[in-house]
Design an enzyme around this catalytic site. Structure first.
Site, short mmCIF file in Angstrom:
data_model
loop_
_atom_site.label_atom_id
_atom_site.label_comp_id
_atom_site.label_asym_id
_atom_site.label_seq_id
_atom_site.Cartn_x
_atom_site.Cartn_y
_atom_site.Cartn_z
N ARG A 241 15.58 -3.32 -3.08
CA ARG A 241 14.69 -3.34 -4.23
C ARG A 241 14.44 -1.89 -4.66
O ARG A 241 14.24 -1.01 -3.80
CB ARG A 241 13.35 -4.01 -3.91
CG ARG A 241 13.41 -5.53 -3.80
CD ARG A 241 13.59 -6.21 -5.17
NE ARG A 241 13.61 -7.67 -5.06
CZ ARG A 241 14.71 -8.41 -4.92
NH1 ARG A 241 15.90 -7.85 -4.86
NH2 ARG A 241 14.62 -9.72 -4.86
N GLU A 270 12.88 -1.55 -13.18
CA GLU A 270 13.92 -2.30 -13.88
C GLU A 270 13.37 -2.96 -15.14
O GLU A 270 12.25 -3.49 -15.09
CB GLU A 270 14.46 -3.40 -12.96
CG GLU A 270 15.34 -2.84 -11.89
CD GLU A 270 15.95 -3.91 -10.99
OE1 GLU A 270 16.25 -3.60 -9.85
OE2 GLU A 270 16.12 -5.05 -11.44
N HIS A 288 21.72 -4.77 -10.99
CA HIS A 288 21.14 -5.79 -10.09
C HIS A 288 22.06 -7.03 -10.00
O HIS A 288 21.64 -8.15 -10.29
CB HIS A 288 19.73 -6.18 -10.55
CG HIS A 288 18.88 -6.71 -9.43
ND1 HIS A 288 17.52 -6.55 -9.38
CD2 HIS A 288 19.21 -7.39 -8.30
CE1 HIS A 288 17.05 -7.13 -8.28
NE2 HIS A 288 18.05 -7.64 -7.62
#
Ligand code: NAD
Length: 323
Positions: A241, A270, A288
């Site tokens: 993450r 993000e 991602h």
């Protein structure tokens, strides 16, 4: 029973839910719903379960909007940092994730990034496409070999240990790891070495790969201080993450040659990228997509649906997550 899916996902799980005779409503928008839109949808109709994505923030307000008949929020991800588990416990609702089924895909993507940054694949691709290739050169794009080097794994869980497996079996790398739990069996099988102090991973490894979940204890685990402990020739890979890394500190280190390069699938804010990141040549950036293989995404869809079915049939979902 009525299920709401916050965005279109591969059909395996949707079909399973329909076969059960459940009514399945998929959000008509092919984008992330805003929090207000999600609350609106959940208040307008009564759903017995919600299949949500890591881009949906599931907090107390969203849980309240879903009403008392809603039994489960089934996350279409192994990470569940988008769900407020304290609020979940307070509301007496369930939450689940999709562990295991995406491990191979994420571990493979991690290795794709690791090899690509070491061998300067993206940089060389840009160069070749730009018509700059004029013939073989002895000094063109010298990279780093991976074989026999030291890999440091932060978080030796399902994905971390699969990455370590590829490193050891595929590239004869020496594997160091840091985790809150030591795994003696894994150490024996893969000659992996545990480091009780995470700093030692940063000091000793040639490549560092991050596989911890996003928790209060892991936010900015990779901070300026630790990045500066790395070798000048070191590479950092992150498929966990984004907020685990202080992205501005990383950009600064990459600009100033503190480390050799980084390959990132996830970002601190993000989909925004830290200022200066996209201009750097010594980074590889993917949006991602570490779990984005057809097989993994179908299996995640199936797993999320099975968690819902178990919950709605009064049993404990196999992948229940708790505080
Ligand atoms: P896992 O739970 O099997 O492994 C996580 C490991 O981290 C565990 O061994 C745990 O003990 C360790 N850990 C927890 N807190 C720690 C701490 N403070 N310090 C050190 N170690 C700690 O999870 P997994 O299935 O391997 O997935 C790992 C993470 O990868 C997920 O939480 C998710 O955020 C991320 N992920 C990203 C993608 C992607 O698309 N990029 C896909 C899947 C998973």
């Amino acid at each position: 029973m009525k299920i709401f899916i916050t965005r279109l996902i591969p059909d395996k799980g949707i079909n399973l839910l329909k076969e059960k005779g459940y009514e399945v409503v998929v959000s008509p928008h092919d984008r992330v719903l805003t929090k207000n839109e999600l609350i609106d949808v959940l208040q307008k109709d009564r759903y017995d379960a919600v299949l949500c994505l890591l881009t949906d923030k599931i907090d107390a307000e969203v849980l309240s909007a879903a009403g008392p008949q809603c039994k489960i929020f089934a996350n279409y991800a192994v990470g569940f940092d988008n769900i407020d588990l304290k609020a979940v416990a307070e509301k007496g609702v369930m939450a689940s994730n999709t562990p295991g089924v995406l491990t191979d895909s994420v571990a493979e993507h991690t290795f794709a990034l690791l090899l690509a940054i070491a061998h300067r694949v993206a940089e060389a691709d840009r160069f070749t496409r730009a018509g700059k290739y004029m013939g073989w050169e002895p000094m063109l794009f010298l990279g780093e070999s991976v074989s026999g080097k030291t890999l440091g794994i932060m978080g030796l869980g399902r994905i971390g240990s699969r990455v370590a497996y590829h490193a050891k079996r595929g590239f004869d790398m020496r594997v160091l790891y840091y985790d809150v739990k030591q795994n003696g069996e894994f150490e024996k099988e893969f000659q992996a070495e545990f480091r009780a102090n995470p700093d030692d991973i940063f000091k000793e490894a040639d490549f560092i790969s991050i596989h911890v979940p996003l928790l209060d204890s892991t936010r900015h685990m990779v901070n300026k201080e630790r990045i500066h402990m790395m070798k000048k020739t070191g590479f950092l890979v992150n498929t966990s993450r984004g907020p685990v890394i202080d992205e501005l500190a990383l950009v600064d280190a990459l600009k100033n040659g503190v480390i050799a390069g980084a390959a990132l699938d996830v970002f601190e804010h993000e989909p925004e990228l830290a200022s200066g990141l996209r201009e750097l040549e010594n980074v590889i950036l993917t949006p991602h997509i570490a779990s984005a293989t057809e097989g993994a995404r179908q299996a995640m869809s199936e797993t999320a649906a099975l968690n819902i079915i178990e919950a709605l049939e009064g049993r404990t979902p196999p992948n229940l997550v708790k505080i």
